[in-house]
Structure formats: C-alpha cells, structure tokens
Design a protein around this motif. Structure first.
Motif, short mmCIF file in Angstrom:
data_model
loop_
_atom_site.label_atom_id
_atom_site.label_comp_id
_atom_site.label_asym_id
_atom_site.label_seq_id
_atom_site.Cartn_x
_atom_site.Cartn_y
_atom_site.Cartn_z
N PRO A 295 0.82 -1.23 0.00
CA PRO A 295 0.00 0.00 0.00
C PRO A 295 0.84 1.27 0.00
CG PRO A 295 0.04 -0.96 2.19
CD PRO A 295 0.75 -1.93 1.29
N THR A 296 0.47 2.20 -0.86
CA THR A 296 1.13 3.50 -0.90
C THR A 296 0.18 4.62 -0.51
OG1 THR A 296 0.60 3.72 -3.25
CG2 THR A 296 2.74 2.76 -2.70
N THR A 297 -1.12 4.30 -0.34
CA THR A 297 -2.11 5.29 0.08
C THR A 297 -2.82 4.79 1.32
OG1 THR A 297 -3.92 4.36 -1.23
CG2 THR A 297 -2.46 5.95 -2.34
N THR A 298 -3.46 5.71 2.04
CA THR A 298 -4.20 5.30 3.23
C THR A 298 -5.37 4.40 2.87
OG1 THR A 298 -5.41 7.41 3.09
CG2 THR A 298 -3.53 7.31 4.60
N ASP A 299 -6.03 4.68 1.76
CA ASP A 299 -7.13 3.81 1.32
C ASP A 299 -6.59 2.42 0.97
OD1 ASP A 299 -9.07 5.72 1.66
OD2 ASP A 299 -9.06 6.38 -0.43
N GLY A 300 -5.44 2.37 0.31
CA GLY A 300 -4.84 1.08 -0.02
C GLY A 300 -4.46 0.29 1.21
N LEU A 301 -3.97 1.00 2.24
CA LEU A 301 -3.63 0.32 3.48
C LEU A 301 -4.87 -0.27 4.15
CD1 LEU A 301 -1.11 1.27 6.17
CD2 LEU A 301 -3.46 0.89 6.87
#
Length: 572
Positions: A295-301
C-alpha cells in the motif's frame, strides 16, 4: 532477539577470514618443508585479532606471535611501525610502557583484503551460483566494495577523564548494542565508559534534572529529536560549535533530515547517533499469497488490512502505537502528516514544511482542521483491523505480534526491526518489506524521522570537555555506525554507512531508507522540535485515546485537543 558479544565486535566476514588465513598459515608451515613463517603476516593477524576482540596487545606478545627468533621479530616489528601499520599508545604516565594497535592504514588494507578473499573463495569453492552473484564485481559493479568502511581504529592518545566517561542514553536496541561493545569502545578511546540507560520519559526527566545541577553528571547525553528546541531553550545542551569544529563530523554525510533536526535557531545541538524513520513493515510473503500490492495510500492500506484481517484465526491486519499518552500522541502527529498537515501552522516549502523559523516562537496549533478530521477518522478505521489489545500497544508491543506472525503489517521505527530481523524463527524474518507512511488524498508519502542525537551538556565542566568531544566524535563516526549495524542495530544516520556493502548485506532496510532520503521522503516536520512538543504529544495522546475508546466523537476530540493546545501555546 539475538545479539553479538563484545568479542565479536568486527563483522563476521572479517573475523572468519582472519581465522581462515591464520589456520591456513599453520597448515602450510607445518605441512610443507621449506615453508618458513611470515613474521609480518603473523604479527598483523595477531594485532588485528586483538583489536577486534578488545584485548591489549604489547610489543612482546606481538613478537611472540611472529613464529621467528626474537631478534628477527623485533626487526620486522620496527619495519611495520616505520611503514605506518602500527600505532603505539602509552599505557603509563611515564610512557615507558605502551600498547600496540593496528593503524587506520592496516585496518583499511585488511578490510580490502578480507573482502577480496571472500569473493575469491565464493567463486572457487561455492560453485556456479556464487560466481553468478559476484559477476558484477568483475564488471565494476562492486565499486562500493572497494570503498568499504574500515573497522574502528584507536585514538593515538587515550582520553583523560577522571572516573571514566559518563554517558546517558535511551534503553533501545541500538544503544544496548553500544553497551555490549563497551570493551571495544573503551579500547578505542583508552578510558572506562559508564553508561546509564532509561526509558524515553525517564531519560527526558533525568536530562532536565541534570541541567539544574551546578555541574553535569554526564559527559554525553542522548536526546530524542523532538526535544531539541526545549533542550536548547532551557540550556540543557551546549551548541556544538562552542565545543568543537563541526566540520570534523562531516555534516554532509548525514541524512539531511536527521542533521537538520539536530538544529535550533540555525545552530547544531547534537550529532545524529540514530536516524530511524517510522515505516510501514509488511509481510511480503503474505501479500504475495493474497495477490495484494504493497500500500502507498491510506485507502490502499485500509483495503489490505481488511483483506488480511482474520481474528478467528488469530491473525490481524495491522498493529500500531495506540496506548494512551506519549505513544498514541506520536501516532496522531504522524497521522496528521499522512494527510499533509503538521500539528503547527508551518509555512509550506518544496517537499514539505519549513522548520527553520521555529525558534521565533510565532506558531500556533493546527489540530481542528479538515485534514485533522480525516486523520482522526483514519485512526478510527484502523481500529477495525487491529488486535484486541491495540489500545495498550506502544513502542515495542506493536512489533512483537508482527514478529510472532500474528499481524500482517505494523508501523514501527527501524530501530526495533531487530526483533524479527535477528530472529530466524520469526515468520517475518527475511519476509519484511519497508515502506514510508501511505499518503492520504492529495498528500505525498512521508517517512517521519525519529531517533536520537548525542550532545554535550551545557553545564559540563571545562576540564572534561575535550574528552567528551573526542568520545562523541568516535561514537558517531562512520566506523562506529557500521559496527553497530554489524552487531544488530537497524538505525543509521550516514549516507556512507548505508552505501557500505557489508551494511547492505545486513538488511534491506538500509537501502530502503537511503532511497527514501534521496527522494526527500524522510521528514522531521511531522514532529516539530518545539519546546512545547511534549505537551502537544500528551494532549493528542489523551484526547484521541478517549476518541478511540468511544468516549468522544472525532469532532469532539479535535475540538478538545485544539483548545488544550491553544492554552499551551498561548504565551507565544
């Protein structure tokens, strides 16, 4: 967590190859007629072995190790001294008795030889795979090997300090490695070292108490980066330029963020001893098994944590600092940074925010903002994919379940990576990837810089200052930093150390952090080092803990934290 002992202070490669050369010499001399002992080689090996094992070596013991008559050994010893391979250091005040030590020249030569011997042995005896791995060397790819940092050499003269050198540090893995290597460092500086280690809160209290004493109880103290402003304002630390020539430290070699964070009002107050960003640790094998991208974004995390979270099987998505007070407070400030906002109204600059004018004390808190609300709601969502005891997890509690294979991801400083990198039984061993903090919408990825500098107390007595400067220079040198890494540390403040081939072989974290530094992702503005930072951290750690427990809504937590922060900063 396994660590190496003081007797194993050099790299495993260097010690193993030294023993190999010594044993091969024994076999050749004992098994073949007309093969005579090489006194220079024998004495060099004995000298290096004594240095690595922190043993005193005398000229007599060196001649005894030459395997030739005393007169011949004496002549060869003099030739080695004339060639600059041996340093002498007086053992008594009269100077009639002295110890001998490998010079920087000999240490550098051995570092080069041991590296080449290792590669030759791999090619000749380890088969085609090893030859494949070393082919870059023959095409110039191992230029960094040719500039490998040599081992620490002793100071030409012992530092003279009554009662020994007194050092106050944090009880973390890196400083504990330093303590385990105490014999090695005592040999290098020629004086006894007395080290006291405290937890983070007790360390700050003891440093502040020490500043109130008429004369400092310590020669060197470790300081958490966010305390720099407070310790400069309260005259806890001496500006480095008042004690030494700062150019001796080679400032350009330090990671930019770590070196800048040691400054207040344009003056450096400490030397980076640890530059340890908080990163996202993630299980590469688990992500591959589920077909997930790092993940590189908070949504991805959040998506990854949701996909991997399986409490019925005792496996959880993510662990993080959520214990009330200091631990959660730091998490809140870093969550603000994930959404592109510092906790203070810092002016924006290319790549982040400007901290150069903080000493003017004209800042105000920025907590109750749209970005602050995004950060608060993000933390609330993280709760859904966290272990059941998350609200009591702090610095080490968050990494232990990760090391035990119970969580897929964890936020953590690189300094605690040895909990799984040094434990071959850990499921995370060899399976961990390192990323900067994933970014919220419209923000850029940041790796918030933490760690410690080592500084000199402002009230240190004049007669101890020179000794403190020499020891500080040794403890923070590239040679010392490499030694810490070889013995288990996973922090490093210098570019040169990160480029060292032995350091890179020790862990992938160094190459990862080096890349983040070059991409300008290492930033210390998420925790600006203002005098009030401890209060701001405490406020956020208390109000947001109540939010996570369901006592207050995110909006209420933001309002309460903002009001308390405004009251704290009102004198500004």
């Amino acid at each position: 967590m396994q660590t190496r002992t003081a007797g194993q202070a050099a790299s495993p490669d260097a010690l193993d190859i030294l023993s190999f050369v010594e044993e091969m010499s024994d076999e050749l001399e004992g098994g073949m007629e007309l093969v005579a002992p090489d006194p220079v080689l024998r004495m060099a090996l004995q000298l290096l072995k004594g240095h690595f094992e922190a043993r005193i070596v005398t000229p007599t013991s060196l001649i005894d190790a030459s395997h030739v008559p005393y007169a011949t050994g004496t002549r060869r010893l003099k030739k080695m001294m004339y060639a600059g391979l041996i340093e002498q250091r007086p053992r008594t005040s009269t100077g009639k008795s002295f110890s001998v030590h490998p010079s920087e020249k000999l240490l550098a030569q051995w570092s080069q030889i041991s590296g080449r011997l290792r590669r030759i042995s791999e090619v000749r005896f380890a088969g085609a795979n090893a030859a494949q791995n070393t082919e870059d060397y023959y095409y110039g790819g191992s230029y960094s090997d040719a500039i490998s940092i040599p081992p620490l050499s002793v100071l030409p003269e012992s530092i003279k300090v009554p009662g020994g050198l007194r050092v106050l540090v944090h009880g973390d893995p890196t400083f504990m490695v330093m303590d385990q290597l105490k014999r090695q460092f005592e040999q290098v500086i020629g004086a006894r070292i007395n080290q006291r280690a405290f937890s983070i809160d007790r360390l700050r209290q003891e440093a502040l108490r020490n500043a109130e004493r008429q004369t400092s109880r310590y020669d060197i103290i470790a300081v958490d980066l966010p305390w720099i402003g407070e310790f400069a304002e309260q005259n806890v630390l001496m500006p480095l330029e008042d004690a030494m020539s700062v150019s001796r430290l080679d400032p350009a070699d330090f990671h930019t963020a770590g070196w800048k964070a040691a400054h207040w009002g344009g003056r450096a107050y400490g030397v980076p001893a640890q530059t340890t960003p908080e990163l996202l640790f993630y299980r590469r094998d688990v992500f591959a098994q589920f077909g997930l991208e790092p993940p590189t974004t908070t949504d991805g995390l959040l998506d990854a944590a949701s996909a991997l979270h399986n409490p019925r099987k005792g496996f959880y998505g993510i662990a993080w600092n959520a214990a009330r007070g200091t631990a959660l407070g730091h998490t809140v400030l870093m969550a603000f940074a994930d959404f592109g906002q510092p906790v203070l109204d810092l002016p924006g600059v290319a790549g982040g925010f400007d901290t150069g004018q903080l000493h003017k004390r004209s800042y105000r808190a920025t907590i109750d903002t749209p970005a602050g609300l995004q950060a608060a709601e993000y933390l609330m969502e993280l709760l859904n994919y966290s272990p059941p005891d998350i609200l009591s997890m702090s610095w080490y509690e968050r990494v232990r379940p990760y090391a035990a294979g119970k969580v897929a991801m964890a936020f953590g400083y690189t300094l605690i990576a040895p909990y799984f990198e040094s434990d071959e039984t850990s499921p995370a061993y060899g399976n961990t990837g390192y990323l900067p903090h994933p970014a919220g919408p419209g923000a850029r990825t940041v790796a918030p810089v933490g760690g410690y500098v080592m500084g000199i107390p402002a009230n240190l007595s004049e007669d101890r200052l020179a000794a403190a400067v020499e020891a500080l220079t040794v403890f923070t040198s590239p040679e010392a930093q490499k030694l810490y890494v070889q013995n288990g540390s996973r922090t490093n403040p210098r570019y040169s150390v990160a480029a060292d081939p032995e350091v890179r072989r020790a862990s992938t974290v160094f190459e990862a952090v080096d890349g983040m530094s070059w991409r300008d992702e290492l930033q210390f503005w998420p925790r600006p080092p203002v005098p009030e930072i401890t209060g701001l951290v405490r406020i956020c750690g208390e109000e947001f803990h109540d939010m996570l427990r369901g006592v207050h809504s995110p909006q209420t937590a933001l309002i309460r934290a903002q009001e308390r922060a405004d009251a704290l900063l009102k004198p500004n």
